[in-house]
Design a protein around this motif. Structure first.
Motif, PDB file in Angstrom:
ATOM      1  N   GLU A  60      18.917  75.595  59.403  1.00 27.60           N
ATOM      2  CA  GLU A  60      19.017  75.299  60.837  1.00 27.60           C
ATOM      3  C   GLU A  60      17.864  74.454  61.359  1.00 27.60           C
ATOM      4  O   GLU A  60      18.035  73.702  62.321  1.00 27.60           O
ATOM      5  CB  GLU A  60      19.109  76.596  61.641  1.00 27.60           C
ATOM      6  CG  GLU A  60      20.396  77.392  61.400  1.00 27.60           C
ATOM      7  CD  GLU A  60      20.348  78.235  60.131  1.00 27.60           C
ATOM      8  OE1 GLU A  60      19.250  78.364  59.543  1.00 27.60           O
ATOM      9  OE2 GLU A  60      21.402  78.760  59.727  1.00 27.60           O
ATOM     10  N   GLN A  61      16.690  74.579  60.732  1.00 27.26           N
ATOM     11  CA  GLN A  61      15.572  73.734  61.193  1.00 27.26           C
ATOM     12  C   GLN A  61      15.928  72.265  61.000  1.00 27.26           C
ATOM     13  O   GLN A  61      15.760  71.437  61.890  1.00 27.26           O
ATOM     14  CB  GLN A  61      14.300  74.050  60.416  1.00 27.26           C
ATOM     15  CG  GLN A  61      13.732  75.418  60.663  1.00 27.26           C
ATOM     16  CD  GLN A  61      12.483  75.623  59.828  1.00 27.26           C
ATOM     17  OE1 GLN A  61      11.441  75.048  60.110  1.00 27.26           O
ATOM     18  NE2 GLN A  61      12.596  76.417  58.791  1.00 27.26           N
ATOM     19  N   ASN A  62      16.414  71.970  59.789  1.00 32.94           N
ATOM     20  CA  ASN A  62      16.810  70.586  59.528  1.00 32.94           C
ATOM     21  C   ASN A  62      17.968  70.168  60.426  1.00 32.94           C
ATOM     22  O   ASN A  62      17.950  69.081  61.008  1.00 32.94           O
ATOM     23  CB  ASN A  62      17.194  70.410  58.055  1.00 32.94           C
ATOM     24  CG  ASN A  62      17.662  69.007  57.762  1.00 32.94           C
ATOM     25  OD1 ASN A  62      16.966  68.038  58.093  1.00 32.94           O
ATOM     26  ND2 ASN A  62      18.840  68.870  57.191  1.00 32.94           N
ATOM     27  N   PHE A  88      16.398  80.786  67.443  1.00 32.52           N
ATOM     28  CA  PHE A  88      15.067  81.252  67.011  1.00 32.52           C
ATOM     29  C   PHE A  88      14.579  80.540  65.760  1.00 32.52           C
ATOM     30  O   PHE A  88      13.437  80.102  65.699  1.00 32.52           O
ATOM     31  CB  PHE A  88      15.097  82.763  66.741  1.00 32.52           C
ATOM     32  CG  PHE A  88      15.290  83.613  67.967  1.00 32.52           C
ATOM     33  CD1 PHE A  88      15.380  83.056  69.230  1.00 32.52           C
ATOM     34  CD2 PHE A  88      15.368  84.985  67.861  1.00 32.52           C
ATOM     35  CE1 PHE A  88      15.558  83.841  70.367  1.00 32.52           C
ATOM     36  CE2 PHE A  88      15.543  85.788  68.987  1.00 32.52           C
ATOM     37  CZ  PHE A  88      15.646  85.212  70.236  1.00 32.52           C
ATOM     38  N   ARG A  89      15.430  80.454  64.738  1.00 31.17           N
ATOM     39  CA  ARG A  89      14.977  79.904  63.462  1.00 31.17           C
ATOM     40  C   ARG A  89      14.416  78.488  63.647  1.00 31.17           C
ATOM     41  O   ARG A  89      13.449  78.096  63.010  1.00 31.17           O
ATOM     42  CB  ARG A  89      16.141  79.885  62.475  1.00 31.17           C
ATOM     43  CG  ARG A  89      15.792  79.386  61.088  1.00 31.17           C
ATOM     44  CD  ARG A  89      14.655  80.210  60.470  1.00 31.17           C
ATOM     45  NE  ARG A  89      14.568  79.981  59.058  1.00 31.17           N
ATOM     46  CZ  ARG A  89      15.102  80.769  58.144  1.00 31.17           C
ATOM     47  NH1 ARG A  89      15.766  81.844  58.492  1.00 31.17           N
ATOM     48  NH2 ARG A  89      14.966  80.500  56.870  1.00 31.17           N
ATOM     49  N   CYS A  90      15.026  77.757  64.554  1.00 30.72           N
ATOM     50  CA  CYS A  90      14.642  76.359  64.739  1.00 30.72           C
ATOM     51  C   CYS A  90      14.023  76.152  66.123  1.00 30.72           C
ATOM     52  O   CYS A  90      14.141  75.080  66.706  1.00 30.72           O
ATOM     53  CB  CYS A  90      15.863  75.479  64.589  1.00 30.72           C
ATOM     54  SG  CYS A  90      17.227  76.034  65.615  1.00 30.72           S
ATOM     55  N   PHE A  91      13.342  77.185  66.600  1.00 26.62           N
ATOM     56  CA  PHE A  91      12.830  77.108  67.986  1.00 26.62           C
ATOM     57  C   PHE A  91      11.926  75.896  68.196  1.00 26.62           C
ATOM     58  O   PHE A  91      12.012  75.198  69.208  1.00 26.62           O
ATOM     59  CB  PHE A  91      12.069  78.394  68.354  1.00 26.62           C
ATOM     60  CG  PHE A  91      11.489  78.344  69.730  1.00 26.62           C
ATOM     61  CD1 PHE A  91      12.316  78.451  70.840  1.00 26.62           C
ATOM     62  CD2 PHE A  91      10.134  78.157  69.937  1.00 26.62           C
ATOM     63  CE1 PHE A  91      11.800  78.388  72.125  1.00 26.62           C
ATOM     64  CE2 PHE A  91       9.609  78.093  71.217  1.00 26.62           C
ATOM     65  CZ  PHE A  91      10.441  78.203  72.314  1.00 26.62           C
TER      66      PHE A  91
ATOM     67  N   LEU B 127      11.465  63.895  58.920  1.00 31.41           N
ATOM     68  CA  LEU B 127      12.562  63.591  57.996  1.00 31.41           C
ATOM     69  C   LEU B 127      13.917  64.111  58.496  1.00 31.41           C
ATOM     70  O   LEU B 127      14.926  63.403  58.374  1.00 31.41           O
ATOM     71  CB  LEU B 127      12.226  64.126  56.594  1.00 31.41           C
ATOM     72  CG  LEU B 127      12.901  63.444  55.413  1.00 31.41           C
ATOM     73  CD1 LEU B 127      12.753  61.936  55.442  1.00 31.41           C
ATOM     74  CD2 LEU B 127      12.362  63.998  54.103  1.00 31.41           C
ATOM     75  N   PRO B 128      13.979  65.327  59.088  1.00 29.10           N
ATOM     76  CA  PRO B 128      15.264  65.745  59.675  1.00 29.10           C
ATOM     77  C   PRO B 128      15.762  64.775  60.743  1.00 29.10           C
ATOM     78  O   PRO B 128      16.955  64.420  60.758  1.00 29.10           O
ATOM     79  CB  PRO B 128      14.942  67.115  60.293  1.00 29.10           C
ATOM     80  CG  PRO B 128      13.833  67.651  59.453  1.00 29.10           C
ATOM     81  CD  PRO B 128      13.000  66.448  59.108  1.00 29.10           C
ATOM     82  N   VAL B 129      14.876  64.327  61.615  1.00 28.88           N
ATOM     83  CA  VAL B 129      15.280  63.395  62.682  1.00 28.88           C
ATOM     84  C   VAL B 129      15.749  62.075  62.055  1.00 28.88           C
ATOM     85  O   VAL B 129      16.765  61.496  62.472  1.00 28.88           O
ATOM     86  CB  VAL B 129      14.118  63.160  63.667  1.00 28.88           C
ATOM     87  CG1 VAL B 129      14.460  62.054  64.651  1.00 28.88           C
ATOM     88  CG2 VAL B 129      13.783  64.454  64.411  1.00 28.88           C
TER      89      VAL B 129
END
Lengths: 325, 286
Positions: A60-62, A88-91, B127-129
């Motif tokens: 989820e962060q990515n 939350f995981r990617c807050f 890198l994600p962006v």
């Protein structure tokens, strides 16, 4: 309300249809998922627009960063995941990449509140409004029924900025009629009254209406406000109604810390002349149980809301009497 | 395949990169900064903006421009002096570094400074962006390329590897990552704090095309950057071996200069050191 006439909508189905309709009209709309789309709202989208559906699996962060990258390139991403992973995981990605930049990223927090009670406290999140609401630039929408869920999708896409949409798993009882138009930042008065204001959100709007009807049978006239935008809150309606009734009760399937009740308290403490009772979940990790069991356990059924409101009104009467002595 | 620099081009890049280093030191009159990573990545950034990127400082939002994201946002001194030199904004802005409401703070902000593609600072976000930008470009059938510069210490962040996995999964051959492998981070050697090596094998096993270069050799930098994507349907990564604080003799290769609170009285000495180094290296590469 006659029970035969009650209509229920499945929020996920409503959202799935709305997303397809929206995507047909606007080719900027894309769907970002984290291995949870098919059981949620992404199935029909994928079927209709496979090229515009981006799957990221359990990362989820990515996925949130990717959504920001899509949005900064002119797309309108809707990203879906269970609340703990969507909020939350990617807050930090939400804060830095989506909110600081004020991008049109629409985050769907699936299975909010007690939606998935048996999964336990890692999946049952009752703090998301407080956490997400603390970040500047984001709008929080917490629909109560099918027409609101549908409208939320269209209005979120229209709004040039990030939206966090709380999606419940329970079938939602229809409150608003066909042709309902949601205005972000504006609450709906769904029942008129002049002795008490009940402000509720999501699942608790239907329960609050039922509690208000029980109060009516006892001769108490309660007004019910459906607060479907939790940020920014409809300050004007809170002040208008509370100035009239002088008594406010908030009802939410969320922690009483930094949720709807706290937001209303912030308004009343500085500008309002009304007493407030917050009904919700005390500051704790929820116990495990099925949805109906949890709603009963935490006193959020219509009957228990009715009882709590009566206690609140009686206590206030007692206080008034003691002041006179 | 790949292009080669002429002798004059090589000398021009050398000249430019040292001019940029001097400007960074002038900015540091106004406060502390992450000079170590700025100097280690500067030669790469100089080649990118002068020779590789398709961009137009007069139209910073031109849709078909190549994108450059400085994922290691703290190295932004190198980006600021380069953007100013390219004409994205007036050089005078540089001399407001770290002052109240500056447009050039210690991490880049896209809202206030043209040329900054995306705000960075917290590591592991770039890198994600870039992946999202690359997907959007593919969807729109646009041919621009997205370059991302990461630090080797930054690569301890899990989100970097999520994005590495996803870029390969989605066959993003319009993404090139550059790892500024200077081997040092705030508290010492990267190998000792959290060993992020081996990069080449890690990226390759995640499905990327990998090339290792000397990150201070203009020919190598140009040769690699001018050939991306190295392979169709695969993202490319350039592992650039660099020296922390490259060009400042008394600070080269020392982790203490990751972040430097330079006293104004030492700026002159630092500029002299850089000038000296410029002559020395100029004679060698000329």
């Amino acid at each position: 309300m006659d029970s035969e006439k009650k209509i229920y909508d499945n929020p996920r189905k409503v959202i799935a249809e709305a997303l397809v309709d929206l995507a047909k009209r606007d080719d900027r709309v894309v769907y970002v998922s984290c291995d949870s789309s098919l059981g949620a709202s992404g199935g029909p989208f994928n079927k209709n627009f496979p090229q515009r559906h981006f799957e990221f699996g359990i990362q989820e962060q990515n996925a949130m960063g990717e959504a920001a990258g899509l949005a900064v390139s002119g797309k309108i991403p809707f990203i879906a995941a269970y609340v703990p992973f969507a909020a939350f995981r990617c807050f930090e990605q939400i804060r830095d990449d989506v909110c600081k930049t004020r991008l049109n990223v629409n985050i769907m927090g699936n299975n909010c509140g007690f939606s998935v009670g048996p999964l336990g406290p890692t999946h049952v999140i009752i703090e998301d409004v407080g956490v997400i609401g603390s970040v500047p630039n984001i709008t929080i929408i917490s629909p109560a029924d099918g027409p609101q869920y549908r409208e939320a999708i269209f209005k979120a896409a229209e709004l040039d900025g990030p939206v966090y949409l709380r999606v419940h798993r329970q079938e939602a009882r229809r409150i608003h009629g066909d042709g309902y138009s949601l205005k972000i930042g504006r609450a709906d008065r769904v029942l008129e009254g002049d002795e008490l204001t009940i402000i509720a959100t999501s699942t608790m709007v239907a329960n609050s209406i039922d509690a208000a009807l029980m109060l009516k049978a006892k001769g108490i006239s309660a007004e019910v406000i459906n607060m479907s935008t939790l940020k920014p809150l409809d300050r004007d309606l809170v002040l208008e109604s509370s100035s009239k009734t002088k008594k406010v009760v908030t009802v939410e399937e969320h922690s009483v810390v930094n949720g709807l009740g706290s937001a209303v308290a912030n308004i009343l403490a500085t500008s309002g002349p009304a007493l407030l009772k917050k009904i919700g979940i005390e500051d704790n990790f929820a116990v495990v149980g099925e949805y109906d069991e949890l709603i009963d356990y935490y006193g959020l059924t219509a009957e228990k809301i009715f009882d709590k409101i009566q206690d609140f009104l009686h206590r206030e009467e007692d206080d008034e009497n003691s002041n006179r002595l | 395949m790949g292009k080669k620099l002429s002798k004059q081009e090589r000398l021009d890049l050398h000249q430019k990169s040292y001019e940029m280093r001097t400007n960074i030191l002038k900015m540091m009159r106004y406060g502390e900064g992450h000079i170590g990573g700025a100097f280690s990545s500067l030669d790469i950034i100089t080649v990118l903006y002068n020779k590789i990127l398709s961009h137009d400082p007069k139209k910073p939002k031109w849709e078909d421009r190549d994108r450059f994201i400085l994922s290691a946002g703290h190295k932004c001194l190198a980006l600021y002096v380069t953007l100013a030199d390219q004409g994205y904004f007036d050089t005078e802005v540089l001399w407001t570094y770290n002052t109240l409401n500056t447009r050039v703070p210690m991490h880049p902000d896209e809202k206030v400074l043209p040329g900054v593609e995306f705000p960075t600072g917290s590591l592991g976000h770039g890198l994600p962006v870039a992946g999202g930008m690359a997907l959007a470009a593919k969807l729109d059938k646009r041919g621009h390329h997205i370059f991302v510069l990461l630090g080797d210490g930054e690569c301890a962040e899990g989100s970097v590897w999520e994005a590495v996995m996803a870029a390969s999964h989605h066959k993003l051959d319009n993404v090139t990552a550059i790892v500024d492998r200077n081997g040092l981070q705030v508290n010492g050697r990267t190998a000792e704090i959290m060993d992020t090596s081996p990069f080449e094998e890690k990226f390759a096993s995640f499905g990327w095309e990998v090339e290792t270069i000397d990150g201070h050799d203009f020919d190598s930098i140009y040769h690699a950057l001018s050939r991306v994507p190295f392979s169709e349907k695969k993202p490319s990564v350039i592992i650039a071996d660099t020296v922390k604080c490259k060009g400042l003799d008394f600070a080269e290769g020392q982790f203490e200069f990751h972040h430097w609170h330079c006293e104004p009285k030492n700026i002159g000495k630092a500029i002299s050191s850089v000038e000296e180094k410029k002559k020395e290296e100029g004679a060698r590469i000329g």
